[in-house]
Write an enzyme that holds these catalytic residues in place. Sequence first.
Site, PDB file in Angstrom:
ATOM      1  N   ARG A 225      -6.898  11.860  -1.825  1.00 54.48           N
ATOM      2  CA  ARG A 225      -7.793  10.839  -1.271  1.00 54.48           C
ATOM      3  C   ARG A 225      -8.799  10.411  -2.343  1.00 54.48           C
ATOM      4  NH1 ARG A 225      -4.584  10.415   2.206  1.00 54.48           N
ATOM      5  NH2 ARG A 225      -4.837  10.758   4.437  1.00 54.48           N
ATOM      6  N   HIS A 273      -1.746   3.468  -3.247  1.00 53.32           N
ATOM      7  CA  HIS A 273      -1.554   4.469  -2.178  1.00 53.32           C
ATOM      8  C   HIS A 273      -0.101   4.463  -1.657  1.00 53.32           C
ATOM      9  CE1 HIS A 273      -3.875   6.977   0.990  1.00 53.32           C
ATOM     10  NE2 HIS A 273      -2.645   7.419   0.841  1.00 53.32           N
TER      11      HIS A 273
HETATM   12  C1  GLV Z   1      -1.134   9.680   3.565  1.00 58.40           C
HETATM   13  O1  GLV Z   1      -2.031   9.355   2.895  1.00 58.40           O
HETATM   14  C2  GLV Z   1      -1.112  10.783   4.502  1.00 58.40           C
HETATM   15  O2  GLV Z   1      -2.148  11.406   4.745  1.00 58.40           O
HETATM   16  O3  GLV Z   1      -0.032  11.069   5.037  1.00 58.40           O
END
Ligand code: GLV
Length: 310
Positions: A225, A273
């Site tokens: 994150r 992401h």
């Molecule tokens: C993606 O970011 C997840 O937490 O699966």
Amino acid sequence: MNPCALFTGSESNHLWLTEFERQFPQLNIQDWQNIVDTQTVEYGIVWQPSPAYFQRFPNLKAVFNLGAGVDAILSNPAVPEQVQIIRIEDGGMAQQMNEYFSYFLLHYYRDMDLYQQQQKQNHWQPHTVKSPNQFRVGILGLGQLGSQLAEHLRGYGFDIAGWSQSKKHLEGVTTYTGDDQLKNFLQRTNALCCLLPLTPATRGILNHQHLSQLPQGAVVINGARGGHLVATDLIDLLDSGHLRGAVLDAFEQEPLDPQHAFWQHPNILLTPHCAAQSEHHVCAQQIGSKLKAILSNQPITGLINRNTGY
Ligand code: GLV
């Protein structure tokens, strides 16, 4: 069967609904906004739900998170204490994470960043290939994804260590535990891979104090994150030459601001992401099976402990 309320807040809602309908038509999974009898809803399936979701369904008992990280639910002030949170376990993401980290680890291990710079200067200069056991990889977080990554990377012959809050034993991996051993773990790590959950204890863990404990020339790969990383600290350590490079997949604000310094930084590689994405058919299968188990009073795995945040 009472409806189960799905919230994804994105255009992928109908893909999820189609997949659940295909695999579990009897579970009556519906778009959260189409449910009229909201008092009857006891179970939900969510990705980054808004506070309005929890206000709409006051009798929720549990929500299934459509991803591995539940930080967006835990930081939502509208989630009642009694609602259980259940996360995806792997869901096809471990394999994708293995690919993502392997790709970038090999990039640095085989000096591809140096060759890219040399190409821009029409400069022919081969570098000696190091022995893989001289490349010391350190994995922050040894949960479902981190432990499978460690196992996968052993195949390359790298020297692998892992750090986690609670003691873990993994074959062929040197493990470090808790705040006391974090410094020793960082000091031996040339390539730091972050796969931690985002919790109050791990927020900002990739800061100046910790990143400067990595040896000169280390690289950082964050597949977790954005909240783990202090952006200005990373840029300072790259600019001073202490760190060689960084690969970033997740950001505090997504999409990343087009003006953000990360975009044009010569030593940062970034991806939007996408390191690992929940696979619809695998995750629907997992969630549907767990929901059926709960409804027939069978035990399930993947329950979140609200104290630890994972
Ligand atoms: C993606 O970011 C997840 O937490 O699966």
